[in-house]
Scaffold this active site. Structure first.
Site, short mmCIF file in Angstrom:
data_model
loop_
_atom_site.label_atom_id
_atom_site.label_comp_id
_atom_site.label_asym_id
_atom_site.label_seq_id
_atom_site.Cartn_x
_atom_site.Cartn_y
_atom_site.Cartn_z
N ASN A 98 -10.10 31.08 -2.46
CA ASN A 98 -10.06 30.82 -3.91
C ASN A 98 -11.36 30.10 -4.27
OD1 ASN A 98 -9.55 30.00 -6.51
ND2 ASN A 98 -7.97 28.50 -5.96
N TRP A 99 -12.27 30.83 -4.90
CA TRP A 99 -13.58 30.24 -5.24
C TRP A 99 -13.48 29.31 -6.44
CZ3 TRP A 99 -17.97 34.51 -4.74
CH2 TRP A 99 -18.08 34.88 -3.38
N LYS A 100 -12.35 29.31 -7.12
CA LYS A 100 -12.17 28.50 -8.33
C LYS A 100 -13.32 28.78 -9.31
CE LYS A 100 -9.82 25.14 -5.51
NZ LYS A 100 -9.16 23.86 -5.47
N HIS B 113 -1.35 28.42 -9.80
CA HIS B 113 -2.09 27.40 -9.02
C HIS B 113 -1.88 26.04 -9.69
CE1 HIS B 113 -5.36 25.12 -7.25
NE2 HIS B 113 -5.42 26.05 -6.30
N GLU C 39 -3.79 23.71 -10.30
CA GLU C 39 -4.82 23.34 -11.28
C GLU C 39 -4.53 23.99 -12.63
OE1 GLU C 39 -8.23 24.34 -8.88
OE2 GLU C 39 -7.78 22.63 -7.58
N GLU D 271 1.20 24.86 -1.50
CA GLU D 271 0.01 24.01 -1.60
C GLU D 271 0.40 22.62 -2.09
OE1 GLU D 271 -3.77 26.51 -2.03
OE2 GLU D 271 -2.99 26.21 -4.02
N GLY E 247 -8.26 19.85 -2.02
CA GLY E 247 -9.59 19.29 -2.24
C GLY E 247 -9.76 17.85 -1.81
N SER F 194 -6.81 21.82 1.78
CA SER F 194 -7.75 21.28 2.78
C SER F 194 -7.65 21.99 4.13
CB SER F 194 -7.54 19.77 2.94
OG SER F 194 -7.90 19.11 1.74
N GLY G 244 -9.58 26.88 -0.49
CA GLY G 244 -10.45 26.60 -1.62
C GLY G 244 -11.86 26.33 -1.15
N GLY G 245 -12.21 25.05 -1.06
CA GLY G 245 -13.58 24.64 -0.76
C GLY G 245 -14.20 25.35 0.43
#
Ligand code: PEP
Length: 251
Positions: free
Chosen positions: A12-14, A99, A101, A169, A175, A214, A235-236
């Site tokens: 997920n590049w967000k 998600h 977010e 999640e 993150g 993470s 993610g990251g």
């Protein structure tokens, strides 16, 4: 990991990535095609502006593309929104819905998430439906109850006939560099599996349950080995080809 379910790793590049990020995609494609063949289905979910390019450039390396959200309606007066059919038209095969977010930033409810998942299925996409508890909910011992309620309300009945993916999640792990213990992941994924099996007699045992929060090259092997963890939502660490590839290779 449950061996009968083919694992899936989704990045997920967000809200990260411009055309220059295609270099990183090319690096990932090169790692995937020159090294040992990946044992996981690989999905990259870039910002919508890059979806068509990711679908096109990733295809030769078997990288599939996904959106990060879709509208519940198929078209209409919804400025700035993107429908599931538009994502499919751009080359997506998956879409993340619910998600945390989006739940937090856009006030998305379980009912809206379910409507988005239904729209995704209707457009031929596989929805990746996210659930997860806050830190205070975990600290108060309510994590499984919270996730169970989210699952019940977010997954459409159509999951009995169509492929959906669940992503667990924990919000406090996203993150932050913090993760639940292996025991906590084992317990939560077992609880999710039990609920899926109870609700979807035929498909429940084979619905993928991804872990997200993470997930890193350093902890991927340990987490991806857990029973009922059928892959990861990253993610990251999906932004750097080498890190993402190391996680994919941990399967
Ligand atoms: C995510 O946002 O879906 C996620 C898992 O992020 P990170 O890996 O950066 O914690």
């Amino acid at each position: 990991m449950t061996t009968t379910i083919s694992p899936l790793i989704a990045g997920n590049w967000k809200m990260n990535g411009t055309r220059s990020s295609l270099d990183e995609l090319a690096a990932l494609a090169s790692l995937l095609t020159t090294g040992e063949a990946p044992r996981a289905i690989v999905v990259v979910c870039p910002p919508a502006t890059m979806l068509a390019a990711v679908a096109r450039h990733g295809a030769t390396a078997g990288i599939q593309a996904g959106g990060q959200d879709c509208h519940a309606e198929s078209h209409g007066a919804h400025t700035g929104d993107i429908s599931a059919g538009m994502l499919a038209d751009a080359g997506a095969q998956y879409v993340i819905v619910g998600h945390s977010e989006r739940r937090a930033d856009h006030g998305e409810t379980d009912e809206l998430v379910r409507a988005k998942a239904e729209a995704a299925i209707g457009a031929g996409l596989k929805p990746i439906i996210c659930v997860g508890e806050t830190e205070s909910q975990r600290d108060s011992g309510a994590a499984e109850t919270v996730v169970s309620a989210q699952l019940a309300a977010s997954i459409p009945d159509a999951a009995e006939q169509h492929e959906v993916i669940v992503a667990y999640e924990p919000i406090w792990a996203i993150g932050t560099g913090r993760t639940p213990t292996v025991q906590e992941i084992t317990a939560m994924h077992a609880s999710i599996r039990a609920q899926l099996v109870a609700r979807f007699a035929d498909r429940g045992p084979s619905i993928r349950i991804l872990y997200g929060g993470s997930l890193k090259p350093q902890n991927a092997r340990e987490i991806l080995e857990v029973e009922n963890v059928n892959g990861g939502l990253v993610g990251g660490a999906s932004l750097l080809a080498r890190d993402f590839y190391t996680i994919i290779s941990a399967v």
